[in-house]
Motif scaffolding. Structure first.
Motif, mmCIF file in Angstrom:
data_model
loop_
_atom_site.group_PDB
_atom_site.id
_atom_site.type_symbol
_atom_site.label_atom_id
_atom_site.label_comp_id
_atom_site.label_asym_id
_atom_site.label_seq_id
_atom_site.Cartn_x
_atom_site.Cartn_y
_atom_site.Cartn_z
ATOM 1 N N UNK A 175 21.251 120.831 31.806
ATOM 2 C CA UNK A 175 22.083 120.747 30.599
ATOM 3 C C UNK A 175 21.791 119.478 29.800
ATOM 4 N N UNK A 176 21.376 118.434 30.516
ATOM 5 C CA UNK A 176 21.058 117.168 29.850
ATOM 6 C C UNK A 176 19.607 117.120 29.375
ATOM 7 N N UNK A 177 18.862 118.216 29.624
ATOM 8 C CA UNK A 177 17.502 118.311 29.119
ATOM 9 C C UNK A 177 16.420 117.863 30.082
ATOM 10 N N UNK A 178 16.744 117.796 31.386
ATOM 11 C CA UNK A 178 15.772 117.335 32.371
ATOM 12 C C UNK A 178 15.366 118.471 33.314
ATOM 13 N N UNK A 179 14.091 118.520 33.649
ATOM 14 C CA UNK A 179 13.546 119.553 34.520
ATOM 15 C C UNK A 179 13.551 119.059 35.967
ATOM 16 N N UNK A 180 14.280 119.713 36.857
ATOM 17 C CA UNK A 180 14.324 119.279 38.254
ATOM 18 C C UNK A 180 12.962 119.259 38.942
ATOM 19 N N UNK A 181 11.977 119.934 38.377
ATOM 20 C CA UNK A 181 10.640 119.925 38.974
ATOM 21 C C UNK A 181 10.024 118.528 38.970
ATOM 22 N N UNK A 182 10.618 117.589 38.225
ATOM 23 C CA UNK A 182 10.089 116.226 38.195
ATOM 24 C C UNK A 182 10.117 115.561 39.572
ATOM 25 N N UNK A 183 10.939 116.084 40.489
ATOM 26 C CA UNK A 183 11.060 115.457 41.803
ATOM 27 C C UNK A 183 9.955 115.855 42.778
ATOM 28 N N UNK A 184 9.083 116.754 42.356
ATOM 29 C CA UNK A 184 7.992 117.162 43.245
ATOM 30 C C UNK A 184 7.211 115.926 43.669
ATOM 31 N N UNK A 185 7.200 115.661 44.984
ATOM 32 C CA UNK A 185 6.476 114.478 45.438
ATOM 33 C C UNK A 185 5.135 114.874 46.039
ATOM 34 N N UNK A 186 4.259 113.914 46.100
ATOM 35 C CA UNK A 186 2.870 114.157 46.466
ATOM 36 C C UNK A 186 2.646 113.691 47.898
#
Length: 204
Positions: A175-186
């Motif tokens: 809702x705030x415009x952020x994609x949870x996929x950003x947390x994908x760690x390497x």
């Protein structure tokens, strides 16, 4: 070391990288190491940025460094050491292996933390789990972390269960415009290669 800024950022760079096979912080993505990417992101949020890791390994990056007091005990030990040197009320912890996390999202976390002064941690609960290494902590969390570390209990999530936490749910992020996929760690060479290819495709 961490001054009296209202917000400090600590980059967790001290992982053993066993699955990756090499130091993740030093991997090159788009011509910069993952640590350089994390530093660039953090410096958009605070002028007080500290690397948590081995001083001899990361001293050339131009940032202050703090080493773990509890060695080989995972991210909880890094959070514990960070809060031990901090003079800030709010402390962002950012893992070096999540290069898609943005400065805008870290600022959003700080806003959420500021609105909940009784919470010792403000933590995303998204992308399949609690993201304790992309979160905001208040200094009193250190005492709870130390108790856990001394007991041999090293999971960040177990320690969070002992304190008051402001969880940022996935639907709130979206809702705030952020994609949870950003947390994908390497964690593996395959994951790193996939991210590199994705970025090349977007640029192309």
């Amino acid at each position: 070391m961490a001054g009296v800024n209202p917000v400090s950022v600590f980059i967790l760079a001290g992982g053993r990288s066993t699955r990756m096979g090499s130091d993740k912080a030093l991997l090159q993505l788009e011509g910069k190491t993952l640590l350089e990417h994390a530093l660039a992101t953090a410096q958009q949020v605070s002028d007080n940025v500290i690397v948590v890791g081995a001083r001899e390994r990361y001293s050339d990056f131009g940032a202050d460094i703090v080493e773990d007091e509890f060695q080989q005990c995972g991210p909880l030990a890094g959070i514990h050491s960070a809060l031990g040197v901090s003079g800030s009320e709010l402390n962002i912890v950012l893992s070096v292996d999540t290069p898609m996390v943005t400065a805008e999202f870290l600022k959003y976390l700080v806003q959420r933390a500021t609105a909940k002064p009784d919470a010792l941690a403000t933590v995303p609960d998204a992308d399949g789990g609690i993201q304790g290494t992309c979160a905001v902590y208040r200094r009193p969390f250190r005492a709870v972390a130390e108790q856990q570390l001394k007991r041999g209990r090293y999971k960040v999530t177990d320690t969070l269960a002992l304190v008051r936490v402001e969880y940022v749910e996935e639907n709130e992020m979206r809702a705030a415009g952020f994609d949870p996929a950003m947390f994908a760690n390497l964690n593996t060479p395959e994951e790193f290669s996939q991210l590199a290819r994705t970025k090349e495709t977007k640029q192309g």
